[in-house]
Write an enzyme that holds these catalytic residues in place. Structure first.
Site, mmCIF file in Angstrom:
data_model
loop_
_atom_site.group_PDB
_atom_site.id
_atom_site.type_symbol
_atom_site.label_atom_id
_atom_site.label_comp_id
_atom_site.label_asym_id
_atom_site.label_seq_id
_atom_site.Cartn_x
_atom_site.Cartn_y
_atom_site.Cartn_z
ATOM 1 C CG HIS A 60 0.335 -1.183 5.901
ATOM 2 N ND1 HIS A 60 -0.691 -1.931 6.447
ATOM 3 C CD2 HIS A 60 -0.229 -0.498 4.876
ATOM 4 C CE1 HIS A 60 -1.807 -1.706 5.797
ATOM 5 N NE2 HIS A 60 -1.555 -0.841 4.823
ATOM 6 C CD GLU A 145 0.523 -6.269 0.764
ATOM 7 O OE1 GLU A 145 -0.444 -6.353 1.557
ATOM 8 O OE2 GLU A 145 1.679 -6.637 1.049
ATOM 9 C CG ASP A 305 -2.959 1.892 6.574
ATOM 10 O OD1 ASP A 305 -2.556 1.924 5.402
ATOM 11 O OD2 ASP A 305 -4.171 1.875 6.878
#
Length: 444
Positions: A60, A145, A305
């Site tokens: 991610h 996604e 992330d």
């Protein structure tokens, strides 16, 4: 004769530790060799006393290209990844434009060519135009996604019906759909009730209830559609409880991030904009629940992330806390932050490999070549010396964000060498040689 032989290290797998030498040829692990067994190689690396790990796979990350290269680009982001031992980056599709069509995905592949310091897998976004899916599948992105809140209308699936219908488009596809759990109705309602723009208002607009509801909706929809899903970063006790009770309903995995294992909402007072991201940071009680889940093996993947912004963007004044650009850098610090958890005794090195190498590789369609030190796998390898230490410092960060929230933290090991497909790319914290990364696609 091997091209390279790594001798003396303790090999770390998701299943445990073993004293094994590793022979490398043609970019692959060619053989695992018993200690002391005779073997010849053009280059011998003495890793005595060190651990040998498979390269990390960050499932991610936002490399920000195309369109947002003032924040990061393929070169700077993969440079950070290489220095942090992340040899495969799975890049999210939320750039400018979002990667929603096969043409956009092909263009992104072409832009990246020759500029990657590590391997990169690209992810595509599910748009409301589901007729785009078949052509995207032809290019074998590592995942699709699907978003349920806080995104542009063209990519918003805010109801159970919308999520279920979208997942039906993947009924016969061997792929993975990442779902960010959220609830647009809670976000909209909260913003209407509280327009103060404070940190508290931001927290209330994205509460644990929204996360838990999003997890439940994703699992129920996936079970109905018989789709394979991956739930993006969770960080609340309610979310963990929901995941724990419902996860067996579907073919599903879940992730969290290092920042959610260390920081609470109280830390906004000290770091403010530099920690602002979504989902918001939670309470100490939520962190305790998340850490307990991690230690119990309920969290499949830890990813970063990585979502950098230019320093000026984070430093600017905004009408509301929610308006601050969300995201923080993480690629260069994934390994040391996971080692911090090892130092604390919450996890062991095999757990690190399981959550940051093997599981993400297997889940995102790279499991026959990444995430494991075994014959036939890409020789993506990390030499980790436990006799040295590492201090994370803002001054060492190469991401365009220019900082890390983990500045000043020290862990009891040092990454000394990084190999990508058998070639050394990092030595003692510095890049070695030209960019050698490739775009990797989902295994068919």
């Amino acid at each position: 004769m091997f091209e390279t032989l790594i001798r003396g290290a303790t090999v770390v797998s998701a299943d445990g530790l073993s004293r094994t030498d590793v022979g490398i040829a043609a970019g692959k692990v060619a053989a695992l060799i018993a200690p002391g067994e005779s073997a010849e190689a053009r280059t011998v690396v003495d890793a005595s006393g060190s651990f040998l790990l498979p390269g990390l796979v960050d499932a991610h990350a936002h490399l920000r290209e195309p369109g947002l290269t003032h924040k990061e680009d393929f070169s700077s982001g993969t440079h950070a990844a290489a220095l942090g031992g992340v040899t495969t980056v799975l890049d999210m599709p939320t750039d400018e434009p979002w990667t929603a069509t096969s043409e956009q995905l092909a263009d992104k592949m072409a832009i990246a060519e020759g500029r990657l310091h590590v391997d990169v897998g690209l992810q595509a976004v599910v748009s409301r135009d589901l007729s785009l899916v078949p052509h995207l599948l032809d290019l074998a992105p590592v995942s699709f996604e699907l978003f349920t809140a806080d995104v542009p209308e063209a990519f918003l699936f805010e109801t159970l019906d919308a999520v279920a219908e979208a997942l039906k488009a993947f009924a016969d596809a061997d792929t993975l759909i990442g779902i960010s759990p959220g609830d647009q109705s809670i976000l909209t309602g909260s913003m209407a009730r509280d327009r103060t723009g404070t940190i508290a208002a931001f927290l209330d607009s994205r509460p644990p209830l929204a996360e838990a509801g999003g997890i439940a909706r994703a699992l129920v929809a996936a079970a109905s559609a018989q789709a394979r899903i991956h739930v993006r970063q969770i960080n609340s006790e309610l979310g963990v409880k929901t995941w724990s009770r419902l996860r067996s309903m579907a073919d599903a995995s879940v992730e969290t991030t290092p920042q959610n294992l260390f920081f609470t909402a109280q830390d906004y007072g000290a770091q403010g904009a530099n920690l602002k991201a979504s989902p918001p940071l939670r309470s100490p009680h939520d962190i305790d629940a998340l850490r307990a889940a991690l230690g119990a093996g309920l969290i499949d993947i830890v990813a970063t992330d990585h979502a950098p912004h230019a320093p000026a963007e984070k430093a600017a004044a905004y009408p509301a806390f929610a308006d601050i650009p969300g995201g923080l850098p993480g690629l260069q610090t994934l390994l040391p932050t996971m080692l911090r958890l090892v130092d604390e005794g919450l996890i062991a090195l095999p757990d690190l490999v399981r959550m940051c190498s093997r599981n993400p590789a297997e889940r995102f369609g790279l499991g026959r070549r990444k995430g494991c030190i075994a014959a036939g796998y890409d020789a993506d390898l990390l030499v980790l010396d436990p006799r040295q230490s590492t201090t994370i410092a803002n001054a060492d960060q190469v991401s365009r964000a220019g900082y890390t929230p983990f500045d000043g933290w020290t862990v009891k090991a040092r990454l000394t060498n990084v190999f990508l497909r058998g070639r050394e790319i990092v030595r003692q914290g510095r890049l070695v040689g030209p960019a050698q990364g490739k775009i990797v696609t989902r295994e068919r």
